[in-house]
Design a protein around this motif. Structure first.
Motif, PDB file in Angstrom:
ATOM      1  N   PRO A   1       0.836  -1.207   0.000  1.00 36.25           N
ATOM      2  CA  PRO A   1       0.000   0.000   0.000  1.00 36.25           C
ATOM      3  C   PRO A   1       0.869   1.255   0.000  1.00 36.25           C
ATOM      4  CG  PRO A   1      -0.776  -1.572   1.646  1.00 36.25           C
ATOM      5  CD  PRO A   1       0.553  -2.087   1.131  1.00 36.25           C
ATOM      6  N   GLY A   2       0.465   2.231  -0.789  1.00 38.75           N
ATOM      7  CA  GLY A   2       1.229   3.470  -0.897  1.00 38.75           C
ATOM      8  C   GLY A   2       2.327   3.404  -1.935  1.00 38.75           C
ATOM      9  N   GLY A   3       2.584   2.215  -2.469  1.00 41.83           N
ATOM     10  CA  GLY A   3       3.649   2.037  -3.444  1.00 41.83           C
ATOM     11  C   GLY A   3       3.223   2.258  -4.881  1.00 41.83           C
ATOM     12  N   LEU A   4       1.940   2.530  -5.102  1.00 39.08           N
ATOM     13  CA  LEU A   4       1.457   2.868  -6.436  1.00 39.08           C
ATOM     14  C   LEU A   4       1.367   4.387  -6.512  1.00 39.08           C
ATOM     15  CD1 LEU A   4       0.298   2.359  -9.226  1.00 39.08           C
ATOM     16  CD2 LEU A   4      -1.930   1.904  -8.146  1.00 39.08           C
ATOM     17  N   LEU A   5       2.337   4.980  -7.192  1.00 39.27           N
ATOM     18  CA  LEU A   5       2.403   6.430  -7.332  1.00 39.27           C
ATOM     19  C   LEU A   5       1.733   6.829  -8.637  1.00 39.27           C
ATOM     20  CD1 LEU A   5       6.184   6.820  -6.414  1.00 39.27           C
ATOM     21  CD2 LEU A   5       4.221   6.716  -4.874  1.00 39.27           C
ATOM     22  N   VAL A   6       0.861   7.805  -8.601  1.00 33.59           N
ATOM     23  CA  VAL A   6       0.150   8.266  -9.795  1.00 33.59           C
ATOM     24  C   VAL A   6       0.483   9.737  -9.985  1.00 33.59           C
ATOM     25  CG1 VAL A   6      -2.099   8.514 -10.908  1.00 33.59           C
ATOM     26  CG2 VAL A   6      -1.709   6.610  -9.323  1.00 33.59           C
ATOM     27  N   VAL A   7       1.061  10.064 -11.142  1.00 39.31           N
ATOM     28  CA  VAL A   7       1.454  11.444 -11.432  1.00 39.31           C
ATOM     29  C   VAL A   7       0.983  11.831 -12.832  1.00 39.31           C
ATOM     30  CG1 VAL A   7       3.745  10.886 -12.386  1.00 39.31           C
ATOM     31  CG2 VAL A   7       3.367  13.105 -11.292  1.00 39.31           C
ATOM     32  N   GLY A   8       0.674  13.092 -12.982  1.00 38.18           N
ATOM     33  CA  GLY A   8       0.286  13.625 -14.282  1.00 38.18           C
ATOM     34  C   GLY A   8       1.296  14.648 -14.749  1.00 38.18           C
ATOM     35  N   THR A   9       0.822  15.586 -15.525  1.00 39.23           N
ATOM     36  CA  THR A   9       1.666  16.663 -16.039  1.00 39.23           C
ATOM     37  C   THR A   9       1.460  17.904 -15.164  1.00 39.23           C
ATOM     38  OG1 THR A   9      -0.087  17.329 -17.542  1.00 39.23           O
ATOM     39  CG2 THR A   9       1.556  15.762 -18.399  1.00 39.23           C
ATOM     40  N   PRO A  10       2.282  18.938 -15.326  1.00 36.45           N
ATOM     41  CA  PRO A  10       2.116  20.135 -14.490  1.00 36.45           C
ATOM     42  C   PRO A  10       0.714  20.739 -14.558  1.00 36.45           C
ATOM     43  CG  PRO A  10       4.204  20.239 -15.623  1.00 36.45           C
ATOM     44  CD  PRO A  10       3.472  19.040 -16.184  1.00 36.45           C
TER      45      PRO A  10
ATOM     46  N   VAL B   1       0.278   9.492 -16.101  1.00 34.38           N
ATOM     47  CA  VAL B   1      -0.940   9.740 -16.867  1.00 34.38           C
ATOM     48  C   VAL B   1      -0.743  11.069 -17.581  1.00 34.38           C
ATOM     49  CG1 VAL B   1      -3.449   9.982 -16.761  1.00 34.38           C
ATOM     50  CG2 VAL B   1      -2.247   8.526 -15.091  1.00 34.38           C
ATOM     51  N   ALA B   2      -0.564  11.011 -18.902  1.00 37.07           N
ATOM     52  CA  ALA B   2      -0.225  12.223 -19.655  1.00 37.07           C
ATOM     53  C   ALA B   2      -0.895  12.184 -21.028  1.00 37.07           C
ATOM     54  CB  ALA B   2       1.287  12.345 -19.804  1.00 37.07           C
ATOM     55  N   GLU B   3      -2.032  12.850 -21.121  1.00 39.43           N
ATOM     56  CA  GLU B   3      -2.724  12.902 -22.409  1.00 39.43           C
ATOM     57  C   GLU B   3      -1.907  13.696 -23.432  1.00 39.43           C
ATOM     58  OE1 GLU B   3      -7.179  13.707 -24.196  1.00 39.43           O
ATOM     59  OE2 GLU B   3      -6.728  14.344 -22.155  1.00 39.43           O
ATOM     60  N   GLU B   4      -1.250  14.741 -22.960  1.00 37.30           N
ATOM     61  CA  GLU B   4      -0.371  15.549 -23.807  1.00 37.30           C
ATOM     62  C   GLU B   4       1.062  15.040 -23.646  1.00 37.30           C
ATOM     63  OE1 GLU B   4      -1.746  17.812 -25.801  1.00 37.30           O
ATOM     64  OE2 GLU B   4      -3.697  17.362 -24.913  1.00 37.30           O
ATOM     65  N   GLN B   5       1.960  15.517 -24.462  1.00 37.49           N
ATOM     66  CA  GLN B   5       3.360  15.111 -24.374  1.00 37.49           C
ATOM     67  C   GLN B   5       3.925  15.459 -23.002  1.00 37.49           C
ATOM     68  OE1 GLN B   5       5.683  16.420 -27.651  1.00 37.49           O
ATOM     69  NE2 GLN B   5       7.590  15.622 -26.825  1.00 37.49           N
ATOM     70  N   ALA B   6       4.649  14.496 -22.419  1.00 35.69           N
ATOM     71  CA  ALA B   6       5.255  14.708 -21.098  1.00 35.69           C
ATOM     72  C   ALA B   6       6.394  15.715 -21.207  1.00 35.69           C
ATOM     73  CB  ALA B   6       5.772  13.382 -20.546  1.00 35.69           C
ATOM     74  N   PRO B   7       6.440  16.697 -20.296  1.00 34.76           N
ATOM     75  CA  PRO B   7       7.523  17.684 -20.334  1.00 34.76           C
ATOM     76  C   PRO B   7       8.841  17.053 -19.882  1.00 34.76           C
ATOM     77  CG  PRO B   7       6.128  18.069 -18.432  1.00 34.76           C
ATOM     78  CD  PRO B   7       5.480  16.975 -19.230  1.00 34.76           C
ATOM     79  N   ALA B   8       9.933  17.663 -20.292  1.00 27.84           N
ATOM     80  CA  ALA B   8      11.270  17.143 -19.973  1.00 27.84           C
ATOM     81  C   ALA B   8      11.489  16.911 -18.475  1.00 27.84           C
ATOM     82  CB  ALA B   8      12.347  18.067 -20.540  1.00 27.84           C
ATOM     83  N   PRO B   9      11.067  17.823 -17.583  1.00 33.04           N
ATOM     84  CA  PRO B   9      11.290  17.556 -16.152  1.00 33.04           C
ATOM     85  C   PRO B   9      10.590  16.277 -15.664  1.00 33.04           C
ATOM     86  CG  PRO B   9      10.756  19.868 -16.480  1.00 33.04           C
ATOM     87  CD  PRO B   9      10.520  19.169 -17.795  1.00 33.04           C
ATOM     88  N   LEU B  10       9.423  15.970 -16.223  1.00 32.21           N
ATOM     89  CA  LEU B  10       8.733  14.731 -15.856  1.00 32.21           C
ATOM     90  C   LEU B  10       9.492  13.525 -16.387  1.00 32.21           C
ATOM     91  CD1 LEU B  10       6.418  13.124 -14.636  1.00 32.21           C
ATOM     92  CD2 LEU B  10       5.077  13.602 -16.705  1.00 32.21           C
TER      93      LEU B  10
END
Length: 191
Positions: free
Chosen positions: A34-43, A102-111
């Motif tokens: 638990p807690g080990g599934l990290l979900v991130v998007g774009t800025p 999760v990135a519908e648009e192109q992921a930025p370089a920092p991501l």
């Protein structure tokens, strides 16, 4: 989108799309704790909706490892603890954890840099994207949902979260033998 709508969507989509969402769902289930599934998007887009559905699936399926940690680019001051986790959590990711981008648009370089760093520490990288070859090149599992796809990006998120909570389907002996026979002799034609 309710469960009946998601089920209907599965029935009308080609098997390749359904299998793609199931493949991503299985990858998310491989998170160890638990807690080990990290979900991130774009800025500009926090995937809070998908995180909420994964939390529901964790509760309904009894799979605590699906309980996500929503990682945000800029958590507002005073946000509740579950909404105040910043990008430093990606830097702390390790083997046995999964980073879902999760990135519908192109992921930025920092991501992309953070994803690459997490991959180097042994974190499993899963991507649901709009057709970003750089992000997909970093991912262990990826599903691209371009604008020309027969389903929306939002619908794909619903299918992935549902698939994550499903019990993996095991084929029975009869079904496995029939599939083997099809491979050897070709598909059977009904009388």
């Amino acid at each position: 989108m309710d469960a009946a709508s998601v089920t209907f969507l599965r029935e009308v989509l080609s098997s390749a799309w359904v299998e793609g969402t199931r493949r991503l769902g299985r990858a998310l289930r491989s998170t160890r704790s638990p807690g080990g599934l990290l979900v991130v998007g774009t800025p500009g887009e926090d995937p809070w909706h998908l995180a909420a559905h994964l939390d529901d699936e964790a509760r309904l399926s009894g799979l605590d490892q699906l309980r996500p940690t929503l990682v945000r680019w800029a958590p507002p001051p005073g946000a509740p603890p579950h909404l105040s986790i910043g990008l430093e959590r990606i830097a702390a990711a390790r083997r046995g954890e999964t980073l879902l981008v999760v990135a519908e648009e192109q992921a930025p370089a920092p991501l992309l840099e953070r994803v690459d760093d997490a991959r180097r520490t042994g974190t499993t990288i899963v991507a649901l994207d709009g057709g970003d070859p750089e992000l997909e090149g970093l991912a262990h599992e990826a599903l691209a949902v371009p604008p020309t796809a027969p389903l929306s990006f939002d619908a794909a998120q619903h299918l992935v979260s549902l698939a994550a909570g499903e019990e993996p389907r095991r084929r029975g002996l009869r079904e496995r033998l029939a599939r083997l026979a099809d491979l050897v002799t070709g598909p059977r034609v009904p009388d």
